[in-house]
Design a protein around this motif. Structure first.
Motif, PDB file in Angstrom:
ATOM      1  N   LEU A 187     -54.851 -36.022 -17.759  1.00 16.90           N
ATOM      2  CA  LEU A 187     -55.165 -35.194 -16.604  1.00 16.90           C
ATOM      3  C   LEU A 187     -54.226 -33.983 -16.528  1.00 16.90           C
ATOM      4  O   LEU A 187     -54.667 -32.865 -16.256  1.00 16.90           O
ATOM      5  N   ALA A 188     -52.950 -34.173 -16.792  1.00 14.79           N
ATOM      6  CA  ALA A 188     -51.990 -33.055 -16.768  1.00 14.79           C
ATOM      7  C   ALA A 188     -52.345 -32.017 -17.831  1.00 14.79           C
ATOM      8  O   ALA A 188     -52.302 -30.809 -17.571  1.00 14.79           O
ATOM      9  N   ALA A 189     -52.703 -32.463 -19.018  1.00 14.98           N
ATOM     10  CA  ALA A 189     -53.090 -31.531 -20.087  1.00 14.98           C
ATOM     11  C   ALA A 189     -54.374 -30.790 -19.714  1.00 14.98           C
ATOM     12  O   ALA A 189     -54.494 -29.588 -19.954  1.00 14.98           O
ATOM     13  N   THR A 190     -55.317 -31.497 -19.105  1.00 13.14           N
ATOM     14  CA  THR A 190     -56.571 -30.869 -18.679  1.00 13.14           C
ATOM     15  C   THR A 190     -56.314 -29.812 -17.618  1.00 13.14           C
ATOM     16  O   THR A 190     -56.868 -28.704 -17.678  1.00 13.14           O
ATOM     17  N   ARG A 191     -55.455 -30.123 -16.661  1.00 11.93           N
ATOM     18  CA  ARG A 191     -55.115 -29.143 -15.619  1.00 11.93           C
ATOM     19  C   ARG A 191     -54.459 -27.902 -16.217  1.00 11.93           C
ATOM     20  O   ARG A 191     -54.709 -26.786 -15.758  1.00 11.93           O
ATOM     21  N   LEU A 192     -53.624 -28.091 -17.213  1.00 12.15           N
ATOM     22  CA  LEU A 192     -52.979 -26.960 -17.879  1.00 12.15           C
ATOM     23  C   LEU A 192     -54.016 -26.065 -18.549  1.00 12.15           C
ATOM     24  O   LEU A 192     -53.972 -24.842 -18.414  1.00 12.15           O
ATOM     25  N   VAL A 193     -54.972 -26.660 -19.243  1.00  9.67           N
ATOM     26  CA  VAL A 193     -56.020 -25.878 -19.914  1.00  9.67           C
ATOM     27  C   VAL A 193     -56.877 -25.140 -18.889  1.00  9.67           C
ATOM     28  O   VAL A 193     -57.155 -23.949 -19.039  1.00  9.67           O
ATOM     29  N   VAL A 194     -57.289 -25.825 -17.828  1.00 11.17           N
ATOM     30  CA  VAL A 194     -58.119 -25.198 -16.802  1.00 11.17           C
ATOM     31  C   VAL A 194     -57.369 -24.046 -16.135  1.00 11.17           C
ATOM     32  O   VAL A 194     -57.923 -22.959 -15.935  1.00 11.17           O
ATOM     33  N   TYR A 248     -55.529 -24.528 -38.869  1.00 15.38           N
ATOM     34  CA  TYR A 248     -56.454 -23.458 -38.486  1.00 15.38           C
ATOM     35  C   TYR A 248     -55.723 -22.125 -38.383  1.00 15.38           C
ATOM     36  O   TYR A 248     -56.195 -21.102 -38.888  1.00 15.38           O
ATOM     37  N   ALA A 249     -54.580 -22.129 -37.733  1.00 19.63           N
ATOM     38  CA  ALA A 249     -53.803 -20.898 -37.575  1.00 19.63           C
ATOM     39  C   ALA A 249     -53.374 -20.352 -38.935  1.00 19.63           C
ATOM     40  O   ALA A 249     -53.433 -19.141 -39.179  1.00 19.63           O
ATOM     41  N   ALA A 250     -52.978 -21.222 -39.837  1.00 23.79           N
ATOM     42  CA  ALA A 250     -52.581 -20.788 -41.183  1.00 23.79           C
ATOM     43  C   ALA A 250     -53.758 -20.171 -41.924  1.00 23.79           C
ATOM     44  O   ALA A 250     -53.568 -19.294 -42.778  1.00 23.79           O
ATOM     45  N   GLY A 251     -54.976 -20.589 -41.584  1.00 28.38           N
ATOM     46  CA  GLY A 251     -56.178 -20.040 -42.207  1.00 28.38           C
ATOM     47  C   GLY A 251     -56.704 -18.797 -41.510  1.00 28.38           C
ATOM     48  O   GLY A 251     -57.759 -18.292 -41.859  1.00 28.38           O
ATOM     49  N   GLY A 252     -55.959 -18.307 -40.496  1.00 28.01           N
ATOM     50  CA  GLY A 252     -56.359 -17.090 -39.812  1.00 28.01           C
ATOM     51  C   GLY A 252     -57.264 -17.300 -38.609  1.00 28.01           C
ATOM     52  O   GLY A 252     -57.751 -16.344 -38.025  1.00 28.01           O
ATOM     53  N   VAL A 253     -57.494 -18.549 -38.236  1.00 23.32           N
ATOM     54  CA  VAL A 253     -58.329 -18.845 -37.080  1.00 23.32           C
ATOM     55  C   VAL A 253     -57.411 -18.985 -35.860  1.00 23.32           C
ATOM     56  O   VAL A 253     -56.448 -19.751 -35.902  1.00 23.32           O
ATOM     57  N   PRO A 254     -57.696 -18.240 -34.779  1.00 27.96           N
ATOM     58  CA  PRO A 254     -56.855 -18.391 -33.590  1.00 27.96           C
ATOM     59  C   PRO A 254     -56.853 -19.852 -33.118  1.00 27.96           C
ATOM     60  O   PRO A 254     -57.909 -20.474 -33.015  1.00 27.96           O
ATOM     61  N   ALA A 255     -55.671 -20.379 -32.871  1.00 26.79           N
ATOM     62  CA  ALA A 255     -55.574 -21.785 -32.489  1.00 26.79           C
ATOM     63  C   ALA A 255     -54.354 -22.002 -31.610  1.00 26.79           C
ATOM     64  O   ALA A 255     -53.378 -21.269 -31.695  1.00 26.79           O
ATOM     65  N   ILE A 256     -54.449 -23.009 -30.772  1.00 26.92           N
ATOM     66  CA  ILE A 256     -53.324 -23.413 -29.934  1.00 26.92           C
ATOM     67  C   ILE A 256     -53.336 -24.931 -29.864  1.00 26.92           C
ATOM     68  O   ILE A 256     -54.391 -25.558 -29.928  1.00 26.92           O
ATOM     69  N   GLY A 257     -52.178 -25.500 -29.739  1.00 24.43           N
ATOM     70  CA  GLY A 257     -52.081 -26.948 -29.620  1.00 24.43           C
ATOM     71  C   GLY A 257     -51.326 -27.318 -28.356  1.00 24.43           C
ATOM     72  O   GLY A 257     -50.412 -26.626 -27.948  1.00 24.43           O
ATOM     73  N   ILE A 258     -51.743 -28.395 -27.734  1.00 29.69           N
ATOM     74  CA  ILE A 258     -51.042 -28.921 -26.576  1.00 29.69           C
ATOM     75  C   ILE A 258     -50.651 -30.347 -26.919  1.00 29.69           C
ATOM     76  O   ILE A 258     -51.488 -31.238 -26.985  1.00 29.69           O
TER      77      ILE A 258
END
Length: 70
Positions: free
Chosen positions: A46-53, A13-23
């Motif tokens: 749960l740890a990944a969810t807490r990071l996103v929130v 997605y990022a290579a196609g110009g769409v803002p993206a992030i991965g965890i």
């Protein structure tokens, strides 16, 4: 937490110009047939969810710093 290169959908997605992030949480067998629901660790999810929130909360509460109005 550390930055690093990892094959994932967000890279395309990022290579196609769409803002993206991965965890990534370092699961062995990621994006292979070994990636099955029974291998999901609840604590890790749960740890990944807490990071996103926390990140979204920070962005909302600091939107003025980003040049946006709350």
């Amino acid at each position: 937490m550390r930055a690093g290169s990892m094959a994932s959908d967000n890279r395309r997605y990022a290579a196609g110009g769409v803002p993206a992030i991965g965890i990534g949480r370092g699961m062995p067998g990621y994006q292979t047939p070994a990636e099955t629901p029974d291998r999901v660790e609840a604590r890790t999810l749960l740890a990944a969810t807490r990071l996103v929130v926390a990140t979204v909360d920070h962005l909302i509460n600091n939107s003025a710093q980003l040049g946006e109005t709350p």
